[in-house]
Design a protein around this motif. Structure first.
Motif, PDB file in Angstrom:
ATOM      1  N   ARG A 180     -23.632 -30.215   0.715  1.00  0.00           N
ATOM      2  CA  ARG A 180     -23.617 -30.066  -0.750  1.00  0.00           C
ATOM      3  C   ARG A 180     -24.926 -30.567  -1.362  1.00  0.00           C
ATOM      4  O   ARG A 180     -25.509 -29.903  -2.243  1.00  0.00           O
ATOM      5  N   SER A 186     -24.447 -26.070  -8.416  1.00  0.00           N
ATOM      6  CA  SER A 186     -24.695 -27.005  -9.519  1.00  0.00           C
ATOM      7  C   SER A 186     -24.118 -28.366  -9.145  1.00  0.00           C
ATOM      8  O   SER A 186     -23.157 -28.455  -8.374  1.00  0.00           O
ATOM      9  N   ASN A 234     -22.369 -30.330 -10.774  1.00  0.00           N
ATOM     10  CA  ASN A 234     -21.020 -30.600 -11.297  1.00  0.00           C
ATOM     11  C   ASN A 234     -19.943 -29.697 -10.706  1.00  0.00           C
ATOM     12  O   ASN A 234     -18.777 -29.837 -11.042  1.00  0.00           O
ATOM     13  N   ALA A 235     -20.331 -28.754  -9.851  1.00  0.00           N
ATOM     14  CA  ALA A 235     -19.359 -27.780  -9.337  1.00  0.00           C
ATOM     15  C   ALA A 235     -18.288 -28.481  -8.516  1.00  0.00           C
ATOM     16  O   ALA A 235     -18.575 -29.348  -7.693  1.00  0.00           O
ATOM     17  N   GLU A 236     -17.036 -28.087  -8.790  1.00  0.00           N
ATOM     18  CA  GLU A 236     -15.905 -28.617  -8.018  1.00  0.00           C
ATOM     19  C   GLU A 236     -15.527 -27.589  -6.961  1.00  0.00           C
ATOM     20  O   GLU A 236     -14.956 -26.547  -7.278  1.00  0.00           O
ATOM     21  N   LEU A 237     -15.877 -27.895  -5.736  1.00  0.00           N
ATOM     22  CA  LEU A 237     -15.688 -26.941  -4.636  1.00  0.00           C
ATOM     23  C   LEU A 237     -14.961 -27.607  -3.482  1.00  0.00           C
ATOM     24  O   LEU A 237     -15.087 -28.813  -3.251  1.00  0.00           O
ATOM     25  N   GLY A 238     -14.209 -26.785  -2.761  1.00  0.00           N
ATOM     26  CA  GLY A 238     -13.580 -27.258  -1.540  1.00  0.00           C
ATOM     27  C   GLY A 238     -14.554 -27.199  -0.369  1.00  0.00           C
ATOM     28  O   GLY A 238     -15.652 -26.649  -0.458  1.00  0.00           O
ATOM     29  N   ASP A 239     -14.142 -27.767   0.753  1.00  0.00           N
ATOM     30  CA  ASP A 239     -15.012 -27.802   1.935  1.00  0.00           C
ATOM     31  C   ASP A 239     -15.395 -26.402   2.397  1.00  0.00           C
ATOM     32  O   ASP A 239     -16.544 -26.164   2.792  1.00  0.00           O
ATOM     33  N   GLU A 288     -15.787 -23.673   0.676  1.00  0.00           N
ATOM     34  CA  GLU A 288     -16.820 -23.099  -0.189  1.00  0.00           C
ATOM     35  C   GLU A 288     -18.163 -23.787   0.025  1.00  0.00           C
ATOM     36  O   GLU A 288     -19.222 -23.161  -0.058  1.00  0.00           O
ATOM     37  N   ILE A 289     -18.135 -25.087   0.317  1.00  0.00           N
ATOM     38  CA  ILE A 289     -19.388 -25.803   0.598  1.00  0.00           C
ATOM     39  C   ILE A 289     -19.979 -25.335   1.920  1.00  0.00           C
ATOM     40  O   ILE A 289     -21.187 -25.091   2.031  1.00  0.00           O
TER      41      ILE A 289
END
Length: 702
Positions: free
Chosen positions: A483, A493, A495-500, A502-503
């Motif tokens: 990330r 970004s 601030n993006a809230e992503l799961g593993d 998606e990372i």
């Protein structure tokens, strides 16, 4: 004609070299496996013998020296060691180089071969070496091996008439027999025809050979190993002086003549016709009843007939067909599928029961022909897996790591075209697993792991696709590090809230790498983006699952074939599109009320879960009025559910893939085209590309 045989030898030599490498790598873990040792010896013996037949003298001479060492191993005079396997693997590479050199007509570099032979010579046991061994060929040194008792063998060698057309030389085989011991050779000319029917390319001679040798039957059969399917060969032990209880008198004249083929049993029976058959003598003597004699004769004839039929069946069990012919067959079957669809459409439009019945029968036969043609091109993926054992072995040594490779599902079959295109993506993934994933032995020990790391490569069927998994028990991927690097590169970004998941998808971005140092193996950010493009080019998907400190698993989902696929035919306005059926999960309705409830966002509530969707009408700028109720085709793209909105779902479709013209090959979102039954063209969509295009368009919005 001779050039064709040379091309065939090159092809077979490449297959034998692949088998040789696989056997040597397996032998590293099972050094006492007799079957593996025999496979290594047979592969080298066949390469040597066929090479000599077709004029590849450098290959034959070098392979003969390496083969001789494994003859000592096979005879129990040497043991399989790590050094021996290293030298033999390098010798295998040298043979491959000699084959390529001979093919391209380049001069031979003998220095490497001489170094390998010297290295093999230094491994010979003291009982084999003698003074001046450095100047004596390995084959000559092997003659010092302790021999078995002297035995005398009768050999009947009758080549098939077409043997010469295959490039084989019977005299070379006989001369090789002479090297085994004392040899008496008698040529038989009975089958030579008159001159007016004589064919110069045919072999009409046969040979009766009496050989006294200490090498045993196995050495004799090795001489004929690469022509065993092109001749009739009988090998029989007729004398063994070492036996104390052997009879002083040899066989009768009639027995010898019959066994050598010089006298037919019927002729001997004619001479001895005054004697009654054994069955009649037994019946006349009251020793057995006539019925029992008849039953025994029936059994004899039945067994002979059954064995002959089985031999005929086994001899015709397989044939070699050029890949180009199989490709042409599949292309023709694809055209037939298109014509069959047209026939079904026309017959249904006419409404004639007779035409409909004929169309249904043609459809059944076409489907069977399609399945058969595609199955012919199916190959076990194990042939590809075996190549990576050598990659893991060599690369782990280069990096100072201890890594073992395990495989499963090697019998899983895939289209040969798919297998060929899988090689590069798998190489990149395995190299990354070795370099980034598996830790050094000291690091693994400090983490409480075994010093030897493991890479598991396997395959299994999943519907009309194959799942290929690559798992390593290394340190895993740190999502925080990925990330952070993605944020620095502007891919995410802060601030993006992503799961593993998606990372982890960021590692497939061109130029992305978390390696601290650039090495000869990896670290330049080139590799995983190539993997992704290669897999998507096969209409497949790739998923990454990793646990920090435990390891990483990469799963590839690949269609079984690229020629004809199961698909879903959809319609938008007057245009038809095709979506691959494998990633489709379901189809749901989208009403005007659902659209209004989303307040302008392309989101649909599917059983309580918000699912984003892409309108194909907007994506391809298709004018016209949307129907009151549209359809959403929900597809899984890299583990995420995405919907594609269409006007109508026509139904499942047998799609024959046609490549796009040169002007349209780079059009994103389209992977090909197909011809429908009415002659119109439908574009085959690439869901992954369409999703990326939509994401890019969304990011560009102000």
């Amino acid at each position: 004609m001779f050039e064709d045989h040379i091309a065939t030898y090159r092809e077979e030599a490449a297959e034998l070299l692949a088998e040789l490498e696989t056997s040597l790598l397996d032998l590293e873990t099972r050094p006492d496996d007799r079957e593996l040792i025999d496979r290594v010896f047979r592969a080298m013996h066949t390469i040597k013998g066929s090479g000599a037949m077709f004029g590849f003298d450098e290959i034959a001479a070098f392979t003969h020296e390496v083969e001789t060492v494994f003859d000592l191993v096979r005879n129990g005079r040497m043991v399989v060691t790590k050094e021996l396997l290293d030298l033999t693997l390098r010798s295998r590479d040298h043979i491959s180089m000699l084959l390529a050199t001979a093919t391209e007509g380049m001069p031979v570099e003998r220095g490497t071969g001489d170094q390998l032979i010297d290295g093999l010579r230094r491994l010979l046991p003291p009982s084999v070496l003698h003074r001046g061994a450095e100047a004596v060929p390995l084959a000559a040194q092997a003659d010092e091996v302790e021999r078995a008792p002297l035995q005398t063998w009768r050999i009947r060698f009758q080549p098939h008439r077409e043997m010469l057309l295959c490039g084989s030389n019977p005299l070379a085989l006989i001369n090789e027999l002479r090297e085994l011991g004392t040899c008496l050779v008698t040529a038989q000319f009975d089958a030579v025809p008159p001159l007016d029917s004589f064919v110069g390319e045919h072999c009409y001679l046969s040979w009766d050979i009496v050989l006294s040798t200490v090498r045993g039957e196995e050495a004799i059969r090795d001489v004929f190993l690469f022509v065993e399917d092109d001749c009739q060969l009988n090998i029989e032990l007729i004398d063994e002086p070492a036996l104390e209880d052997r009879q002083p008198e040899y066989k009768r004249l009639g027995e010898i003549l019959i066994e050598r083929g010089d006298l037919a049993p019927e002729a001997l029976d004619e001479v001895l016709r005054h004697q009654k058959p054994l069955g009649e003598l037994l019946v006349d003597g009251g020793m057995v009843s006539p019925d029992k004699v008849a039953a025994a004769l029936d059994e004899q004839q039945h067994v002979r007939k059954t064995r002959q039929e089985q031999a005929n069946t086994e001899s015709a069990a397989s044939i070699r067909v050029p890949a180009e012919k199989l490709d042409q067959l599949v292309n023709l079957v694809g055209e037939m599928v298109t014509v069959q669809a047209r026939l079904s459409q026309v017959s249904n439009a006419l409404g004639d029961a007779t035409y409909i019945a004929i169309a249904e029968e043609v459809e059944r036969l076409t489907n069977e022909l399609r399945d058969t043609a595609l199955n012919i091109r199916m190959l076990p993926i194990g042939s590809t897996f075996s190549k990576f054992k050598r990659l893991v072995r060599d690369l782990s040594r280069e990096l100072g790591k201890e890594i073992e490779m395990e495989t499963f599902g090697a019998d899983t079959e895939l289209d040969k075209t798919v297998i060929e295109k899988l090689n590069d993506p798998l190489v990149h993934i395995i190299r990354n697993s070795i370099d980034h994933g598996i830790e050094a032995p000291a690091e693994r020990m400090a983490a409480g792991k075994p010093t030897t790391g493991t890479i598991r490569l396997g395959a299994e069927h999943a519907g009309d696709s194959v799942l290929i998994t690559i798992h390593d028990d290394g340190k895993g991927i740190d999502p925080a590090a990925v990330r952070a690097k993605a944020v620095r590169l502007g891919l995410l970004s802060a601030n993006a809230e992503l799961g593993d998941q998606e990372i982890f998808a960021c590692i497939f971005t061109p130029g992305f790498s978390t390696a601290d140092q650039i090495t000869s193996v990896s670290g330049r950010g080139v590799g995983m983006d190539v993997v992704k493009r290669g897999i998507e080019g096969l209409r497949g998907t790739i998923a990454v699952d990793s646990e920090l400190g435990r390891g990483t698993t990469i799963t590839l989902k690949i269609p079984l074939t690229l020629a004809i696929i199961e698909s879903l035919l959809v319609q938008v306005g007057d245009s038809h599109f095709v979506l691959p059926l494998a990633p489709i999960e379901e189809c749901v309705e989208l009403s005007r009320a659902d659209v209004e409830a989303s307040h302008g966002r392309n989101l649909a509530n599917v059983r309580g879960h918000l699912t984003p969707y892409i309108r194909l009408r907007d994506q391809f700028a298709i004018n016209g009025t949307r129907p009151e109720i549209e359809q959403i085709v929900i597809v899984a793209v890299q583990g995420v559910r995405i919907g594609f909105v269409v006007d109508f779902v026509v139904g499942e479709h047998q799609t024959v893939i046609k490549p796009l013209g040169i002007l349209y090959q780079d059009v994103r979102g389209i992977s090909g085209a197909t011809i429908l039954g009415d002659g119109s063209v439908a574009l085959i969509l690439s869901p992954a590309d369409l999703v990326r295009m939509a994401e890019t368009a969304e990011q560009r919005k102000p």
